[in-house]
Design a protein around this motif. Structure first.
Motif, PDB file in Angstrom:
ATOM      1  N   GLY A   4       0.755  -1.156  -0.125  1.00  0.00           N
ATOM      2  CA  GLY A   4       0.094  -0.067  -0.134  1.00  0.00           C
ATOM      3  C   GLY A   4       0.786   1.169   0.058  1.00  0.00           C
ATOM      4  O   GLY A   4       0.329   2.281  -0.287  1.00  0.00           O
ATOM      5  N   ASP A   5       2.153   0.935   0.098  1.00  0.00           N
ATOM      6  CA  ASP A   5       3.058   2.527   0.023  1.00  0.00           C
ATOM      7  C   ASP A   5       2.993   2.858  -1.242  1.00  0.00           C
ATOM      8  O   ASP A   5       2.788   2.206  -2.199  1.00  0.00           O
ATOM      9  N   ALA A   6       3.195   4.266  -1.389  1.00  0.00           N
ATOM     10  CA  ALA A   6       3.358   4.806  -2.665  1.00  0.00           C
ATOM     11  C   ALA A   6       4.717   5.164  -2.522  1.00  0.00           C
ATOM     12  O   ALA A   6       5.550   5.911  -1.903  1.00  0.00           O
ATOM     13  N   PHE A  20      -0.863  10.084  -6.172  1.00  0.00           N
ATOM     14  CA  PHE A  20      -1.315   9.371  -5.102  1.00  0.00           C
ATOM     15  C   PHE A  20      -2.482   9.752  -4.269  1.00  0.00           C
ATOM     16  O   PHE A  20      -2.920   9.371  -3.120  1.00  0.00           O
ATOM     17  N   ARG A  51      -1.495   9.067   1.834  1.00  0.00           N
ATOM     18  CA  ARG A  51      -0.686   7.758   1.717  1.00  0.00           C
ATOM     19  C   ARG A  51       0.642   7.908   2.482  1.00  0.00           C
ATOM     20  O   ARG A  51       1.060   9.145   2.599  1.00  0.00           O
TER      21      ARG A  51
END
Ligand code: SAM
Length: 293
Positions: free
Chosen positions: A51-53, A118, A122
């Motif tokens: 889920g990281d950007a 994004f 985030r």
């Protein structure tokens, strides 16, 4: 798991360059990482979670990008070189979670870029094996944006990395170090020898991790801190009092008053002051300049 070319194999990278009719461009600081272990160590320092950007700057031939692509993250990679960006787009076609963007990072407005790709809320992680020629302006751009990342793992020329984390009294300590300490917690993680790049550079590198430090100043005070810091290090051998008097030449007597209130000896040099002391001087100066007359 998808197959992918080995982008840290010198043989495969050279073959890709031939296939796409490309050559390393010295002017753009193109020295490509050709060591899988170093690439993996850099990626693991980023501590990615699903889920990281991720934003990568200067992906080049994709040694780091492809490792990011294989994680459950969304990523964008900003590459100034149109030929390389095109090559990387083709290589990364099987990974739609990564977008390669042909763009100069120095033209980027970080808040707009993050919002566009994004949205908000985030966890944003920044990674780069930075072109040495732009490391100064690049870092200033991150600090100007108030370091909008959850963490950054950056490779620099060793001297630049040392300058960023230098402490007061160190000969490397300067405006960039003060701003780096104000906006982030920084740590040099490991050194990287010249031998792991193609073409081989003449300098050694170091990998640095930066994480955000909560700000203590208002936007107006911060602006003034930049003015003070960038002003006083122009003449680093002169005393802080002389330097501040020059920076605040429109306000006679302000330098002495600020130093006295902040309990800083006027005979000290700019390189003796901590980021906290610069922040204090900025807050005091801001109050003085903006007080109702
Ligand atoms: N990340 C790759 C690696 O580790 O092998 C390449 C590193 S190479 C030192 C630096 C890369 O940054 C090159 O691909 C270069 O074209 C790119 N670059 C240089 N200036 C840039 C800029 N202003 N904006 C975006 N990319 C840039």
């Amino acid at each position: 798991m998808k197959e992918h070319p080995n982008l840290t194999s010198p043989r495969e990278v050279v073959a890709l360059f031939e296939k796409y009719g490309l050559q390393p461009n010295k002017r753009l600081g193109q020295n490509f990482l050709i060591d899988g272990n170093t690439a993996r160590n850099i990626i693991s320092a980023l501590e990615l979670s699903p889920g990281d950007a991720v934003i990568e700057v200067g992906p080049g031939a994709g040694a780091l990008t492809i490792l990011v692509a294989r994680q459950e993250v969304d990523a964008i990679a900003l590459e100034i070189d149109r030929g390389l960006a095109g090559m990387l787009k083709s290589i990364l076609e099987p990974w739609p979670n990564v977008k390669v963007i042909n763009r100069d990072t120095l033209d980027v407005n970080w808040a707009d870029l993050i919002g566009e790709y994004f949205g908000s809320g985030r966890s944003i992680k920044l990674i780069s094996n930075l072109p040495y020629v732009i490391s100064g302006p690049f870092m200033y751009s991150l600090f100007e944006a108030r370091f909008p990342f959850n963490s950054a793992v950056l490779m620099f020329q060793k001297e630049v990395a040392r300058r960023l984390v230098a402490l007061p009294g160190d000969s490397n300590y300067g405006a960039l170090s003060v701003l780096c300490h104000y906006y982030t917690y920084g740590k040099i993680l490991f050194n990287v020898p010249q031998t792991v790049f193609w073409p081989r550079p003449t300098i050694d590198s170091a990998v640095l991790r930066l994480t955000p430090r909560p700000g203590v100043l208002s936007a107006g005070e911060e602006k003034l801190m930049w003015k003070i810091v960038q002003g006083v290090f122009q003449q680093r051998r002169k005393t802080i009092h002389n330097n501040l008097s020059r920076v605040f030449s429109d306000y006679p007597g302000l330098s002495s008053a600020l130093l006295e209130t902040a309990c800083i000896e006027p005979g000290k040099r700019p390189e003796d002051l901590t980021a906290g002391q610069f922040a204090k001087l900025a807050a005091l100066a801001y109050n003085y300049i903006n007080k109702p007359s």
